[in-house]
Scaffold this active site. Structure first.
Site, PDB file in Angstrom:
ATOM      1  N   GLY A  11      44.134  28.722  35.658  1.00 20.29           N
ATOM      2  CA  GLY A  11      43.054  27.841  35.228  1.00 20.29           C
ATOM      3  C   GLY A  11      42.023  28.593  34.411  1.00 20.29           C
ATOM      4  N   ASN A  12      42.315  29.857  34.106  1.00 21.48           N
ATOM      5  CA  ASN A  12      41.332  30.718  33.462  1.00 21.48           C
ATOM      6  C   ASN A  12      41.223  30.408  31.962  1.00 21.48           C
ATOM      7  OD1 ASN A  12      40.339  33.098  32.055  1.00 21.48           O
ATOM      8  ND2 ASN A  12      40.402  34.093  34.059  1.00 21.48           N
ATOM      9  N   ASP A  71      49.619  37.900  37.376  1.00 23.85           N
ATOM     10  CA  ASP A  71      48.981  38.222  38.645  1.00 23.85           C
ATOM     11  C   ASP A  71      48.473  39.649  38.529  1.00 23.85           C
ATOM     12  OD1 ASP A  71      48.324  37.159  41.271  1.00 23.85           O
ATOM     13  OD2 ASP A  71      49.465  38.855  42.028  1.00 23.85           O
ATOM     14  N   SER A  72      47.292  39.889  39.081  1.00 21.27           N
ATOM     15  CA  SER A  72      46.698  41.209  38.904  1.00 21.27           C
ATOM     16  C   SER A  72      45.863  41.583  40.109  1.00 21.27           C
ATOM     17  CB  SER A  72      45.839  41.211  37.635  1.00 21.27           C
ATOM     18  OG  SER A  72      44.871  40.187  37.715  1.00 21.27           O
ATOM     19  N   ARG A 189      45.676  43.992  31.695  1.00 19.92           N
ATOM     20  CA  ARG A 189      46.105  42.667  31.243  1.00 19.92           C
ATOM     21  C   ARG A 189      46.443  42.695  29.753  1.00 19.92           C
ATOM     22  NH1 ARG A 189      42.156  40.637  33.094  1.00 19.92           N
ATOM     23  NH2 ARG A 189      42.927  40.303  35.189  1.00 19.92           N
TER      24      ARG A 189
HETATM   25  P1  IMP Z   1      44.247  37.052  39.366  1.00 19.60           P
HETATM   26  O1  IMP Z   1      45.107  37.870  38.473  1.00 19.60           O
HETATM   27  O2  IMP Z   1      43.491  36.018  38.578  1.00 19.60           O
HETATM   28  O3  IMP Z   1      45.009  36.531  40.549  1.00 19.60           O
HETATM   29  O4  IMP Z   1      43.112  38.039  39.928  1.00 19.60           O
HETATM   30  C1  IMP Z   1      43.276  38.867  41.031  1.00 19.60           C
HETATM   31  C2  IMP Z   1      41.998  39.582  41.428  1.00 19.60           C
HETATM   32  O5  IMP Z   1      42.140  40.968  41.074  1.00 19.60           O
HETATM   33  C3  IMP Z   1      40.708  39.127  40.758  1.00 19.60           C
HETATM   34  O6  IMP Z   1      40.099  38.082  41.461  1.00 19.60           O
HETATM   35  C4  IMP Z   1      39.874  40.394  40.845  1.00 19.60           C
HETATM   36  O7  IMP Z   1      39.333  40.543  42.125  1.00 19.60           O
HETATM   37  C5  IMP Z   1      40.918  41.493  40.637  1.00 19.60           C
HETATM   38  N1  IMP Z   1      41.056  41.801  39.199  1.00 19.60           N
HETATM   39  C6  IMP Z   1      42.159  41.605  38.435  1.00 19.60           C
HETATM   40  N2  IMP Z   1      41.927  41.998  37.169  1.00 19.60           N
HETATM   41  C7  IMP Z   1      40.656  42.421  37.151  1.00 19.60           C
HETATM   42  C8  IMP Z   1      39.824  42.922  36.096  1.00 19.60           C
HETATM   43  O8  IMP Z   1      40.202  43.019  34.913  1.00 19.60           O
HETATM   44  N3  IMP Z   1      38.564  43.237  36.462  1.00 19.60           N
HETATM   45  C9  IMP Z   1      38.103  43.128  37.719  1.00 19.60           C
HETATM   46  N4  IMP Z   1      38.810  42.645  38.731  1.00 19.60           N
HETATM   47  C10 IMP Z   1      40.099  42.307  38.440  1.00 19.60           C
END
Ligand code: IMP
Length: 207
Positions: A11-12, A71-72, A189
């Site tokens: 949703g980003n 996913d990150s 990313r």
């Molecule tokens: P998702 O990839 O949107 O599921 O994010 C996973 C979580 O990892 C995020 O809510 C952050 O807590 C952390 N995260 C992932 N990438 C970053 C980044 O580039 N900066 C800071 N936190 C990150």
């Protein structure tokens, strides 16, 4: 020729804008899953790749379109790799970025500077359809250290305490102090996306 549609299992808005621009030359139009009323599935995987696949499969199955998902998270060496796939909910199911960051600093209290190494990781996957037996998968990481108190207002998540291992020796800016274009060029990313685009270009042009 009309662009083929790809559903983005996220949703980003920032991710949508970035992907739309990058995928335009490949005649791929990115549509967020919210436009189909899709709720994200529970992230029950134990790896970033597994969770990205879960999200992409869910979106592809419900829309019958090709799907993209990422996913990150942050992996901290002194914590055995935590918060890892739990990064978004480290301090609880609907935790804020501030609460997650505060919990991280408490967990690392007393850990000396030389042992505060960490890295962001990102996995991005592309499925042609929900049963695609050969997903395109790209992974990348970004090394750095966790400092003891937050600095900067940019970025999100753990950025105010993450100082990347800079190319310029002696640079100690946190990611939250970097301009976003600079972050995107160096980040986990950004690098994973670049690798996925290379693989996707080969697949799209080759088929
Ligand atoms: P998702 O990839 O949107 O599921 O994010 C996973 C979580 O990892 C995020 O809510 C952050 O807590 C952390 N995260 C992932 N990438 C970053 C980044 O580039 N900066 C800071 N936190 C990150």
């Amino acid at each position: 020729m009309a662009a083929a549609r790809v559903v983005l299992a996220s949703g980003n808005r920032g991710k949508l804008r970035e992907l739309t621009e990058l995928l335009e030359p490949l005649q791929l139009e990115v549509v967020p899953q919210s436009q189909f009323g899709i709720e994200p599935p529970a992230e029950t995987g134990t790896t970033f790749v597994a969770n990205a696949l879960l999200k992409a499969r869910n979106a592809a199955a419900l829309t019958k379109l090709a799907a993209l998902a990422d996913d990150s998270g942050l992996e901290v060496d002194a914590l055995g790799g935590l918060p890892g796939v739990h990064s978004a909910r480290y301090a609880g199911e609907h935790a804020t970025d501030e609460a997650n960051l505060a919990k991280l600093l408490v967990a690392l209290a007393g850990v000396e500077a030389g042992r505060r190494t960490a890295r962001y990781r990102c996995a991005i996957v592309y499925l042609r359809h929900a049963e695609d037996p050969a997903p395109l998968i790209a992974e990348a990481s970004w090394d750095g250290v966790i400092i003891t108190s937050p600095r900067g207002t940019g970025g999100f998540g753990y950025d105010p305490v993450f100082v990347p291992r800079g190319e310029q020796q002696g640079e100690r800016l946190t990611v939250a102090e970097l301009p976003s274009a600079r972050k995107n060029a160096m980040s986990h990313r950004g690098k994973a996306l670049a690798a996925l685009l290379t693989a996707l270009t080969t697949q799209v042009r080759g088929s």
